[in-house]
Design a protein around this motif. Structure first.
Motif, PDB file in Angstrom:
ATOM      1  N   ASP A 187      45.296  -9.718 -21.567  1.00  0.00           N
ATOM      2  CA  ASP A 187      45.304 -10.023 -23.007  1.00  0.00           C
ATOM      3  C   ASP A 187      46.556 -10.812 -23.386  1.00  0.00           C
ATOM      4  OD1 ASP A 187      42.931  -8.614 -23.228  1.00  0.00           O
ATOM      5  OD2 ASP A 187      43.900  -6.763 -23.914  1.00  0.00           O
ATOM      6  N   GLU A 188      47.674 -10.379 -22.818  1.00  0.00           N
ATOM      7  CA  GLU A 188      48.977 -10.987 -23.131  1.00  0.00           C
ATOM      8  C   GLU A 188      49.022 -12.466 -22.763  1.00  0.00           C
ATOM      9  OE1 GLU A 188      53.379 -10.430 -21.296  1.00  0.00           O
ATOM     10  OE2 GLU A 188      52.256  -8.570 -21.625  1.00  0.00           O
ATOM     11  N   ILE A 189      48.422 -12.832 -21.639  1.00  0.00           N
ATOM     12  CA  ILE A 189      48.492 -14.233 -21.192  1.00  0.00           C
ATOM     13  C   ILE A 189      47.302 -15.064 -21.672  1.00  0.00           C
ATOM     14  CG2 ILE A 189      49.853 -13.590 -19.164  1.00  0.00           C
ATOM     15  CD1 ILE A 189      47.346 -14.077 -17.435  1.00  0.00           C
ATOM     16  N   GLY A 190      46.392 -14.416 -22.401  1.00  0.00           N
ATOM     17  CA  GLY A 190      45.284 -15.167 -22.994  1.00  0.00           C
ATOM     18  C   GLY A 190      44.084 -15.377 -22.101  1.00  0.00           C
ATOM     19  N   ALA A 191      43.942 -14.516 -21.078  1.00  0.00           N
ATOM     20  CA  ALA A 191      42.746 -14.608 -20.230  1.00  0.00           C
ATOM     21  C   ALA A 191      41.542 -14.044 -20.980  1.00  0.00           C
ATOM     22  CB  ALA A 191      42.966 -13.841 -18.931  1.00  0.00           C
ATOM     23  N   ASP A 192      40.348 -14.472 -20.581  1.00  0.00           N
ATOM     24  CA  ASP A 192      39.124 -13.984 -21.230  1.00  0.00           C
ATOM     25  C   ASP A 192      38.682 -12.637 -20.688  1.00  0.00           C
ATOM     26  OD1 ASP A 192      38.230 -16.322 -22.968  1.00  0.00           O
ATOM     27  OD2 ASP A 192      38.552 -17.295 -21.039  1.00  0.00           O
ATOM     28  N   ALA A 193      39.043 -12.361 -19.423  1.00  0.00           N
ATOM     29  CA  ALA A 193      38.544 -11.130 -18.814  1.00  0.00           C
ATOM     30  C   ALA A 193      39.485 -10.678 -17.701  1.00  0.00           C
ATOM     31  CB  ALA A 193      37.143 -11.350 -18.242  1.00  0.00           C
ATOM     32  N   TYR A 194      39.476  -9.366 -17.470  1.00  0.00           N
ATOM     33  CA  TYR A 194      40.212  -8.768 -16.354  1.00  0.00           C
ATOM     34  C   TYR A 194      39.222  -7.970 -15.522  1.00  0.00           C
ATOM     35  CZ  TYR A 194      42.481  -4.851 -14.011  1.00  0.00           C
ATOM     36  OH  TYR A 194      42.837  -3.901 -13.098  1.00  0.00           O
ATOM     37  N   ALA A 195      39.253  -8.189 -14.218  1.00  0.00           N
ATOM     38  CA  ALA A 195      38.379  -7.436 -13.313  1.00  0.00           C
ATOM     39  C   ALA A 195      39.234  -6.613 -12.358  1.00  0.00           C
ATOM     40  CB  ALA A 195      37.483  -8.386 -12.533  1.00  0.00           C
ATOM     41  N   ALA A 196      38.931  -5.326 -12.288  1.00  0.00           N
ATOM     42  CA  ALA A 196      39.713  -4.422 -11.442  1.00  0.00           C
ATOM     43  C   ALA A 196      39.330  -4.540  -9.973  1.00  0.00           C
ATOM     44  CB  ALA A 196      39.536  -2.987 -11.918  1.00  0.00           C
ATOM     45  N   ASP A 197      38.100  -4.990  -9.697  1.00  0.00           N
ATOM     46  CA  ASP A 197      37.632  -5.088  -8.314  1.00  0.00           C
ATOM     47  C   ASP A 197      36.507  -6.116  -8.234  1.00  0.00           C
ATOM     48  OD1 ASP A 197      35.101  -3.747  -8.980  1.00  0.00           O
ATOM     49  OD2 ASP A 197      36.327  -1.947  -9.160  1.00  0.00           O
ATOM     50  N   ALA A 198      36.053  -6.359  -7.007  1.00  0.00           N
ATOM     51  CA  ALA A 198      35.056  -7.411  -6.781  1.00  0.00           C
ATOM     52  C   ALA A 198      33.721  -7.093  -7.445  1.00  0.00           C
ATOM     53  CB  ALA A 198      34.860  -7.627  -5.282  1.00  0.00           C
ATOM     54  N   GLY A 199      33.346  -5.821  -7.458  1.00  0.00           N
ATOM     55  CA  GLY A 199      32.084  -5.440  -8.076  1.00  0.00           C
ATOM     56  C   GLY A 199      32.072  -5.725  -9.564  1.00  0.00           C
ATOM     57  N   SER A 200      33.160  -5.339 -10.234  1.00  0.00           N
ATOM     58  CA  SER A 200      33.217  -5.577 -11.676  1.00  0.00           C
ATOM     59  C   SER A 200      33.389  -7.061 -11.977  1.00  0.00           C
ATOM     60  CB  SER A 200      34.341  -4.757 -12.327  1.00  0.00           C
ATOM     61  OG  SER A 200      35.582  -5.013 -11.727  1.00  0.00           O
ATOM     62  N   ALA A 201      33.999  -7.820 -11.043  1.00  0.00           N
ATOM     63  CA  ALA A 201      34.188  -9.258 -11.275  1.00  0.00           C
ATOM     64  C   ALA A 201      32.848  -9.967 -11.380  1.00  0.00           C
ATOM     65  CB  ALA A 201      35.021  -9.862 -10.143  1.00  0.00           C
ATOM     66  N   SER A 202      31.926  -9.683 -10.462  1.00  0.00           N
ATOM     67  CA  SER A 202      30.636 -10.383 -10.518  1.00  0.00           C
ATOM     68  C   SER A 202      29.817  -9.934 -11.734  1.00  0.00           C
ATOM     69  CB  SER A 202      29.838 -10.171  -9.222  1.00  0.00           C
ATOM     70  OG  SER A 202      29.535  -8.818  -9.021  1.00  0.00           O
ATOM     71  N   LYS A 203      29.936  -8.658 -12.076  1.00  0.00           N
ATOM     72  CA  LYS A 203      29.212  -8.159 -13.263  1.00  0.00           C
ATOM     73  C   LYS A 203      29.768  -8.807 -14.537  1.00  0.00           C
ATOM     74  CE  LYS A 203      28.440  -3.687 -13.464  1.00  0.00           C
ATOM     75  NZ  LYS A 203      28.674  -2.227 -13.731  1.00  0.00           N
ATOM     76  N   LEU A 204      31.102  -8.902 -14.624  1.00  0.00           N
ATOM     77  CA  LEU A 204      31.748  -9.520 -15.777  1.00  0.00           C
ATOM     78  C   LEU A 204      31.376 -10.989 -15.890  1.00  0.00           C
ATOM     79  CD1 LEU A 204      35.449  -8.241 -15.957  1.00  0.00           C
ATOM     80  CD2 LEU A 204      33.871  -8.452 -17.867  1.00  0.00           C
ATOM     81  N   ALA A 205      31.351 -11.669 -14.741  1.00  0.00           N
ATOM     82  CA  ALA A 205      31.005 -13.090 -14.736  1.00  0.00           C
ATOM     83  C   ALA A 205      29.617 -13.313 -15.314  1.00  0.00           C
ATOM     84  CB  ALA A 205      31.101 -13.652 -13.325  1.00  0.00           C
ATOM     85  N   LYS A 206      28.672 -12.470 -14.884  1.00  0.00           N
ATOM     86  CA  LYS A 206      27.307 -12.571 -15.418  1.00  0.00           C
ATOM     87  C   LYS A 206      27.295 -12.320 -16.928  1.00  0.00           C
ATOM     88  CE  LYS A 206      24.438 -11.321 -11.419  1.00  0.00           C
ATOM     89  NZ  LYS A 206      23.500 -10.302 -10.889  1.00  0.00           N
ATOM     90  N   ALA A 207      28.050 -11.298 -17.357  1.00  0.00           N
ATOM     91  CA  ALA A 207      28.079 -10.941 -18.786  1.00  0.00           C
ATOM     92  C   ALA A 207      28.691 -12.060 -19.624  1.00  0.00           C
ATOM     93  CB  ALA A 207      28.858  -9.650 -18.977  1.00  0.00           C
ATOM     94  N   MET A 208      29.735 -12.708 -19.098  1.00  0.00           N
ATOM     95  CA  MET A 208      30.407 -13.758 -19.863  1.00  0.00           C
ATOM     96  C   MET A 208      29.515 -14.971 -20.057  1.00  0.00           C
ATOM     97  SD  MET A 208      34.452 -13.962 -18.964  1.00  0.00           S
ATOM     98  CE  MET A 208      34.321 -14.198 -17.205  1.00  0.00           C
ATOM     99  N   LEU A 209      28.609 -15.205 -19.124  1.00  0.00           N
ATOM    100  CA  LEU A 209      27.761 -16.392 -19.197  1.00  0.00           C
ATOM    101  C   LEU A 209      26.376 -16.099 -19.750  1.00  0.00           C
ATOM    102  CD1 LEU A 209      28.703 -18.191 -15.859  1.00  0.00           C
ATOM    103  CD2 LEU A 209      29.768 -18.372 -18.106  1.00  0.00           C
TER     104      LEU A 209
END
Length: 210
Positions: A187-209
């Protein structure tokens, strides 16, 4: 008969030889390649990602599933139509300048590719200028920036700032991750999303798009 559930279960178990056999049998039985890809394989990797998030599966098991997925996709590739093979989105990912860690990033790449994303992996020790050049060239939907050392977190901040200063920020979503990173830093650096691990990264990517 090689039903979709058997294929999904075999993928989750990470048995690449059995998986390829089941996929070939399913094709022989007339199940379309696109159906096998989306309803059995990608669906299976979604389960793997979820289990990784909850701690039910660990990195070696996830890697086995991802490698089995890769072997099965090689069988399907010649049979997939352009519609079946449509990318879920474009992702550019790299570990920031000064950081040579790549195990977590590589796992994210495998999970993203398994989820249907077209991934450009920039590797490790990536200069901000390289991110900028590739964003301009590839026009990705998402940029993934990784750091594993607390000493390289400032480079993550700088990279995000330079993407903004170059006027590219409106064109991409930025996802960050790595051991020292958390949601508040994202949040501090202005990123859109933070993923704690690879599983959540792919799920987040799908959700963002979505």
């Amino acid at each position: 008969m090689a039903d979709l559930k058997t294929i999904t279960d075999t993928l989750i178990a990470g048995d690449d030889e059995a998986l390829v056999g089941h996929v070939r049998a399913a094709l022989d039985e007339g199940i379309p390649a696109g159906t096998l890809l989306s309803e059995a394989l990608i669906a299976g990797m979604d389960v793997v990602g979820g289990r990784m998030e909850t701690g039910e599966m660990f990195i070696p098991e996830v890697l086995m599933s991802a490698m089995a997925m890769g072997a099965a996709v090689e069988v399907l590739k010649p049979l997939l139509s352009e519609d079946d093979n449509a990318s879920a989105g474009k992702v550019v990912i790299g570990t920031v300048k000064g950081d040579l860690h790549d195990i977590g990033k590589n796992l994210v790449v495998m999970m993203m590719e398994s989820a249907g994303f077209e991934v450009t992996d920039l590797g490790v020790d990536v200069e901000a200028d390289t991110f900028l050049d590739v964003i301009r060239e590839k026009k990705p939907d998402i940029v993934g920036i990784s750091a594993l050392l607390t000493t390289t977190m400032p480079m993550m901040r700088s990279t995000v700032e330079q993407i903004s200063e170059a006027g590219l920020r409106g064109d991409v979503k930025i996802m960050v991750g790595g051991a020292p990173v958390d949601q508040s830093f994202a949040d501090e650096i202005g990123a859109d999303a933070y993923a704690a691990d690879a599983g959540s990264a792919s799920k987040l990517a799908k959700a963002m798009l979505a």
